[in-house]
Design a protein around this motif. Structure first.
Motif, PDB file in Angstrom:
ATOM      1  N   TRP A 264     -26.151 -82.024 -25.254  1.00 41.14           N
ATOM      2  CA  TRP A 264     -27.092 -83.135 -25.411  1.00 41.14           C
ATOM      3  C   TRP A 264     -26.354 -84.324 -26.022  1.00 41.14           C
ATOM      4  CZ3 TRP A 264     -32.000 -82.776 -23.516  1.00 41.14           C
ATOM      5  CH2 TRP A 264     -32.476 -81.499 -23.217  1.00 41.14           C
ATOM      6  N   GLN A 265     -26.285 -85.422 -25.265  1.00 39.93           N
ATOM      7  CA  GLN A 265     -25.601 -86.614 -25.762  1.00 39.93           C
ATOM      8  C   GLN A 265     -26.247 -87.153 -27.038  1.00 39.93           C
ATOM      9  OE1 GLN A 265     -26.145 -90.064 -26.050  1.00 39.93           O
ATOM     10  NE2 GLN A 265     -23.979 -90.512 -26.483  1.00 39.93           N
ATOM     11  N   PRO A 266     -27.590 -87.164 -27.161  1.00 43.66           N
ATOM     12  CA  PRO A 266     -28.189 -87.645 -28.410  1.00 43.66           C
ATOM     13  C   PRO A 266     -27.800 -86.811 -29.630  1.00 43.66           C
ATOM     14  CG  PRO A 266     -29.813 -87.675 -26.648  1.00 43.66           C
ATOM     15  CD  PRO A 266     -28.619 -86.934 -26.126  1.00 43.66           C
ATOM     16  N   VAL A 267     -27.609 -85.495 -29.448  1.00 49.16           N
ATOM     17  CA  VAL A 267     -27.141 -84.651 -30.555  1.00 49.16           C
ATOM     18  C   VAL A 267     -25.707 -85.015 -30.893  1.00 49.16           C
ATOM     19  CG1 VAL A 267     -26.623 -82.285 -31.283  1.00 49.16           C
ATOM     20  CG2 VAL A 267     -28.715 -82.766 -29.990  1.00 49.16           C
ATOM     21  N   PHE A 268     -24.885 -85.220 -29.873  1.00 48.72           N
ATOM     22  CA  PHE A 268     -23.492 -85.636 -30.071  1.00 48.72           C
ATOM     23  C   PHE A 268     -23.421 -86.969 -30.807  1.00 48.72           C
ATOM     24  CE2 PHE A 268     -19.932 -88.236 -28.507  1.00 48.72           C
ATOM     25  CZ  PHE A 268     -18.854 -87.455 -28.859  1.00 48.72           C
ATOM     26  N   ALA A 269     -24.295 -87.905 -30.421  1.00 47.44           N
ATOM     27  CA  ALA A 269     -24.290 -89.232 -31.033  1.00 47.44           C
ATOM     28  C   ALA A 269     -24.958 -89.257 -32.404  1.00 47.44           C
ATOM     29  CB  ALA A 269     -24.984 -90.226 -30.099  1.00 47.44           C
TER      30      ALA A 269
ATOM     31  N   GLY B   8     -14.525 -82.013 -20.890  1.00 46.98           N
ATOM     32  CA  GLY B   8     -15.593 -82.560 -20.067  1.00 46.98           C
ATOM     33  C   GLY B   8     -16.791 -82.965 -20.901  1.00 46.98           C
ATOM     34  N   ALA B   9     -17.165 -82.119 -21.846  1.00 50.52           N
ATOM     35  CA  ALA B   9     -18.306 -82.432 -22.705  1.00 50.52           C
ATOM     36  C   ALA B   9     -18.009 -83.636 -23.594  1.00 50.52           C
ATOM     37  CB  ALA B   9     -18.657 -81.216 -23.563  1.00 50.52           C
ATOM     38  N   LEU B  10     -16.789 -83.708 -24.097  1.00 54.92           N
ATOM     39  CA  LEU B  10     -16.418 -84.821 -24.966  1.00 54.92           C
ATOM     40  C   LEU B  10     -16.514 -86.155 -24.238  1.00 54.92           C
ATOM     41  CD1 LEU B  10     -15.325 -85.902 -27.639  1.00 54.92           C
ATOM     42  CD2 LEU B  10     -13.005 -85.435 -26.785  1.00 54.92           C
ATOM     43  N   LEU B  11     -15.958 -86.223 -23.024  1.00 51.21           N
ATOM     44  CA  LEU B  11     -16.001 -87.486 -22.292  1.00 51.21           C
ATOM     45  C   LEU B  11     -17.433 -87.823 -21.885  1.00 51.21           C
ATOM     46  CD1 LEU B  11     -13.785 -89.479 -21.605  1.00 51.21           C
ATOM     47  CD2 LEU B  11     -13.834 -88.661 -19.258  1.00 51.21           C
ATOM     48  N   PHE B  12     -18.233 -86.784 -21.557  1.00 50.66           N
ATOM     49  CA  PHE B  12     -19.638 -87.024 -21.255  1.00 50.66           C
ATOM     50  C   PHE B  12     -20.341 -87.608 -22.481  1.00 50.66           C
ATOM     51  CE2 PHE B  12     -24.101 -85.843 -21.028  1.00 50.66           C
ATOM     52  CZ  PHE B  12     -24.430 -86.185 -19.729  1.00 50.66           C
ATOM     53  N   GLY B  13     -20.056 -87.053 -23.652  1.00 55.07           N
ATOM     54  CA  GLY B  13     -20.671 -87.559 -24.869  1.00 55.07           C
ATOM     55  C   GLY B  13     -20.281 -88.989 -25.172  1.00 55.07           C
ATOM     56  N   LEU B  14     -19.046 -89.354 -24.830  1.00 56.33           N
ATOM     57  CA  LEU B  14     -18.564 -90.701 -25.120  1.00 56.33           C
ATOM     58  C   LEU B  14     -19.033 -91.735 -24.103  1.00 56.33           C
ATOM     59  CD1 LEU B  14     -14.877 -89.875 -26.137  1.00 56.33           C
ATOM     60  CD2 LEU B  14     -16.739 -90.585 -27.664  1.00 56.33           C
ATOM     61  N   LEU B  15     -19.181 -91.331 -22.834  1.00 55.11           N
ATOM     62  CA  LEU B  15     -19.458 -92.303 -21.773  1.00 55.11           C
ATOM     63  C   LEU B  15     -20.889 -92.294 -21.259  1.00 55.11           C
ATOM     64  CD1 LEU B  15     -16.221 -92.014 -19.573  1.00 55.11           C
ATOM     65  CD2 LEU B  15     -16.708 -93.583 -21.468  1.00 55.11           C
ATOM     66  N   ALA B  16     -21.558 -91.160 -21.348  1.00 52.62           N
ATOM     67  CA  ALA B  16     -22.916 -91.059 -20.802  1.00 52.62           C
ATOM     68  C   ALA B  16     -23.934 -91.378 -21.890  1.00 52.62           C
ATOM     69  CB  ALA B  16     -23.156 -89.656 -20.250  1.00 52.62           C
ATOM     70  N   PHE B  17     -24.936 -92.143 -21.532  1.00 47.62           N
ATOM     71  CA  PHE B  17     -26.015 -92.461 -22.455  1.00 47.62           C
ATOM     72  C   PHE B  17     -27.321 -92.030 -21.801  1.00 47.62           C
ATOM     73  CE2 PHE B  17     -22.525 -95.345 -23.314  1.00 47.62           C
ATOM     74  CZ  PHE B  17     -22.350 -95.176 -24.678  1.00 47.62           C
ATOM     75  N   THR B  18     -27.669 -90.773 -22.017  1.00 44.09           N
ATOM     76  CA  THR B  18     -28.816 -90.185 -21.351  1.00 44.09           C
ATOM     77  C   THR B  18     -29.457 -89.151 -22.256  1.00 44.09           C
ATOM     78  OG1 THR B  18     -29.535 -88.865 -19.437  1.00 44.09           O
ATOM     79  CG2 THR B  18     -27.293 -88.500 -20.234  1.00 44.09           C
ATOM     80  N   ASP B  19     -30.756 -88.968 -22.079  1.00 43.28           N
ATOM     81  CA  ASP B  19     -31.473 -87.934 -22.817  1.00 43.28           C
ATOM     82  C   ASP B  19     -31.507 -86.617 -22.051  1.00 43.28           C
ATOM     83  OD1 ASP B  19     -32.042 -89.672 -24.877  1.00 43.28           O
ATOM     84  OD2 ASP B  19     -33.907 -90.360 -23.975  1.00 43.28           O
TER      85      ASP B  19
ATOM     86  N   LEU C 166     -27.171 -87.393  -5.141  1.00 37.46           N
ATOM     87  CA  LEU C 166     -28.000 -86.793  -6.193  1.00 37.46           C
ATOM     88  C   LEU C 166     -28.709 -87.839  -7.039  1.00 37.46           C
ATOM     89  CD1 LEU C 166     -25.558 -83.973  -7.378  1.00 37.46           C
ATOM     90  CD2 LEU C 166     -27.594 -83.721  -5.929  1.00 37.46           C
ATOM     91  N   SER C 167     -28.682 -89.079  -6.561  1.00 39.06           N
ATOM     92  CA  SER C 167     -29.379 -90.183  -7.239  1.00 39.06           C
ATOM     93  C   SER C 167     -28.972 -90.299  -8.708  1.00 39.06           C
ATOM     94  CB  SER C 167     -30.901 -90.008  -7.123  1.00 39.06           C
ATOM     95  OG  SER C 167     -31.302 -89.956  -5.773  1.00 39.06           O
ATOM     96  N   GLY C 168     -27.688 -90.186  -8.960  1.00 41.91           N
ATOM     97  CA  GLY C 168     -27.175 -90.333 -10.313  1.00 41.91           C
ATOM     98  C   GLY C 168     -27.217 -89.063 -11.139  1.00 41.91           C
ATOM     99  N   GLY C 169     -27.605 -87.946 -10.526  1.00 43.42           N
ATOM    100  CA  GLY C 169     -27.723 -86.693 -11.276  1.00 43.42           C
ATOM    101  C   GLY C 169     -26.441 -85.900 -11.366  1.00 43.42           C
ATOM    102  N   LEU C 170     -25.309 -86.546 -11.155  1.00 39.56           N
ATOM    103  CA  LEU C 170     -24.008 -85.866 -11.228  1.00 39.56           C
ATOM    104  C   LEU C 170     -23.302 -86.279 -12.521  1.00 39.56           C
ATOM    105  CD1 LEU C 170     -21.937 -84.140  -9.432  1.00 39.56           C
ATOM    106  CD2 LEU C 170     -20.841 -86.358  -9.039  1.00 39.56           C
TER     107      LEU C 170
END
Length: 220
Positions: free
Chosen positions: A62-67, A129-140, A193-197
């Motif tokens: 979860w990006q919000p938990v990471f942030a 992969g999780a680290l870069l997702f946490g840094l670059l993705a802003f999603t709930d 995937l309409s952004g779901g990747l």
């Protein structure tokens, strides 16, 4: 998944093993057992129908938990989710795709660097992969799946191709072409995937695996 050319190169002797090593089947078996329980719950055969989302709440990344914008659901989740997300999937097809690639590429990687280092690359790539997702993705939305780890194997495979081509004086064009193919495939799936990747997780896993390959395979 893009195919990396192996032309003009003799296969290493270790690659003669038939079938993926047992430790890879164990990993896939754990993922499959988890997905089977969640799928049976979705179908109403066992437990509550909300079991999948309970599993995601506890084990997905979860990006919000990471942030730090929302508190973790349990002590240690902020650290554990860097690994636990890789054991959860969005359905049987999602699991099957990752499992097939993990077993096929994992067999090659294990033959090149051994089972212990292969496991290390898988877990390092999942974390990357999780680290870069946490840094670059802003999603709930939760990020799940072993794709980061799988892309780590791809990165190591391409690093091996790079080393061997340089050593034998062969053109590096197939390596760069394969990388461009991976980028194009991710863009195509992102649109479909309409952004779901979670391309951020793919990139982070690939970078971690590729860097590990450049180090581990330099003198092999």
């Amino acid at each position: 998944m893009d195919h990396v050319s192996r032309e003009n190169r003799p296969p290493p002797p270790q690659a003669s093993q038939i079938g993926a090593p047992g430790f890879l089947w164990t990993l896939v078996g754990i993922m499959a057992a988890i997905e089977l329980v969640l799928s049976l719950s979705d179908a109403g055969y066992i437990g509550a129908t909300g079991l999948r989302w309970q599993a995601y709440a506890l084990g997905a990344f979860w990006q919000p938990v990471f942030a730090g914008t929302i508190p973790p659901a349990w002590p240690g989740q902020a650290v554990a989710m860097f690994i636990t997300h890789a054991f959860l999937h969005g359905g049987l097809m999602h699991l099957a795709l990752n499992a097939v690639i993990l077993l096929s590429l994992g067999k090659f990687v294990a033959a090149r660097v051994g089972p212990v280092r292969t496991l290390a690359v898988l877990f390092l790539s999942a974390v990357g992969g999780a680290l870069l997702f946490g840094l670059l993705a802003f999603t709930d939305a939760p990020m799940i799946g072993a794709s980061g780890a799988v892309f780590g194997l791809v990165g190591l495979w391409q690093a091996d191709e790079y080393h061997l081509r340089r050593r034998h004086g062969l053109t590096l064009k197939p390596v760069f072409t394969a990388i461009l193919g991976l980028v194009a495939a991710n863009v195509a799936f992102f649109v479909m995937l309409s952004g779901g990747l979670a391309w951020e997780a793919h990139l982070g896993g690939w970078l971690a695996g590729g860097l590990a390959g450049l180090v581990l395979l330099r003198n092999r």
